[in-house]
Design an enzyme around this catalytic site. Structure first.
Site, mmCIF file in Angstrom:
data_model
loop_
_atom_site.group_PDB
_atom_site.id
_atom_site.type_symbol
_atom_site.label_atom_id
_atom_site.label_comp_id
_atom_site.label_asym_id
_atom_site.label_seq_id
_atom_site.Cartn_x
_atom_site.Cartn_y
_atom_site.Cartn_z
ATOM 1 N N ASP A 194 0.853 -1.190 0.000
ATOM 2 C CA ASP A 194 0.000 0.000 0.000
ATOM 3 C C ASP A 194 0.888 1.239 0.000
ATOM 4 O O ASP A 194 1.366 1.679 1.045
ATOM 5 C CB ASP A 194 -0.917 -0.003 1.227
ATOM 6 C CG ASP A 194 -1.944 1.130 1.182
ATOM 7 O OD1 ASP A 194 -1.729 2.107 0.428
ATOM 8 O OD2 ASP A 194 -2.954 1.045 1.904
ATOM 9 N N HIS A 209 0.660 8.063 3.816
ATOM 10 C CA HIS A 209 1.334 7.386 4.917
ATOM 11 C C HIS A 209 2.849 7.601 4.911
ATOM 12 O O HIS A 209 3.555 7.007 5.732
ATOM 13 C CB HIS A 209 1.023 5.887 4.867
ATOM 14 C CG HIS A 209 -0.442 5.599 4.790
ATOM 15 N ND1 HIS A 209 -1.308 5.879 5.820
ATOM 16 C CD2 HIS A 209 -1.207 5.087 3.793
ATOM 17 C CE1 HIS A 209 -2.533 5.533 5.468
ATOM 18 N NE2 HIS A 209 -2.502 5.064 4.242
#
Length: 286
Positions: free
Chosen positions: A189, A194
């Site tokens: 991911d 993030h």
């Protein structure tokens, strides 16, 4: 493009064939925090090749079809969607290395009304690419805040799992590392939310946040620890995402044990924040 409920319901989500190695399995375990106590033989079994153990939460990163909701043809306002719920049903723990086929389908779409969004329910099955054995079923709910009011069905909506009103039977606190999201993203991911501080600030966060599925992995680690690190005991997990986690947070998972049904929630005590709610796991007897 005007939103088309039937078009989305029948959207052809691509099938994924994925080969993974023992290195991938070990990297995932490190990404959700296993090995924080490197002399603990129970944790070491999941992060050292001599152990050859697979975490029950590992299927969430296998056979993933990618961010298909970003396709303009879906009619989804992808910028405003959030991952609402995630489930894992383990039929057979994936081996430490192998090849799987992921097949994802939309099971229902719920219209919450104009200005209230819609819910998209999906289900992904993972099968062994060589034997055809069903390994896991992964139900998921996506809350599309920018959609809704298209005249679609308002239900049925599955009820959420209610936590017991008594005090938890136990609470397990597990740390996350400041670089936890940078490790976890290597399992597939790569959302810059993030990793990139500028992207995180643009999204309204002071700094990059931890992946929701990483938080789920930490909670599953807590359940696994409560089950004596016997991975084969974890039959299923279902949870709601309720608030973001920042790398470096300590996650405390409260667990209620009622036979094979274990209820749980995960908190960041330092911020008095509930980050996972209405958790339900089925844990087989020892």
């Amino acid at each position: 493009m005007e939103f088309d409920h039937e078009r989305l319901l029948n959207w052809p989500i691509p099938e994924v064939r994925q080969r993974y190695t023992q290195r991938d399995t070990l990297l995932y375990a490190l990404g959700v925090g296993l090995g924080s106590e490197p002399l603990d033989p129970d944790q070491l079994r999941f992060v050292y090749e001599a152990g050859r153990k697979t975490l029950p939460s590992y299927p969430v990163v296998l056979g993933y079809p990618g961010f298909w909701m970003k396709d303009p043809g879906t009619g989804i306002d992808w910028v405003r969607l959030v991952h609402g719920e995630q489930g894992i049903v383990i039929h057979r723990l994936p081996p430490p290395e192998g090849e799987v086929i992921g097949r994802t389908r939309i099971t229902s779409i719920i219209d919450k009304g104009a200005g209230k969004g819609m819910l998209v329910y999906t289900e992904r099955t993972l099968t062994d690419a060589h034997t055809g054995a069903l390994l896991a079923t992964l139900p998921s709910t996506t809350f599309c805040r920018g959609n809704g009011g298209f005249g679609g069905p308002a239900g049925p909506v599955p009820p959420v799992h209610a936590l017991p009103e008594r005090a938890p039977d136990q609470s397990i606190a597990l740390p996350t590392l400041p670089q936890q999201a940078l490790i976890y993203r290597l399992s597939g991911d790569y959302n810059p939310l993030h990793a990139d501080p500028q992207v995180a600030r643009a999204a309204g966060f002071g700094r990059p946040i931890l992946h929701g599925l990483c938080t789920l992995g930490v909670a599953c680690h807590a359940l696994l620890k409560a089950a004596g690190y016997a991975a084969e005991r974890i039959a299923s997990v279902q949870v709601r995402f309720t608030a973001p986690v920042y790398p470096g947070d300590v996650l405390s998972t409260d667990i209620w044990q009622d036979g094979e049904v274990w209820s749980f929630r995960t908190r960041v005590a330092a911020r008095d924040a509930l980050v996972l709610g209405n958790g339900r796991a089925v844990v087989r007897p020892a």
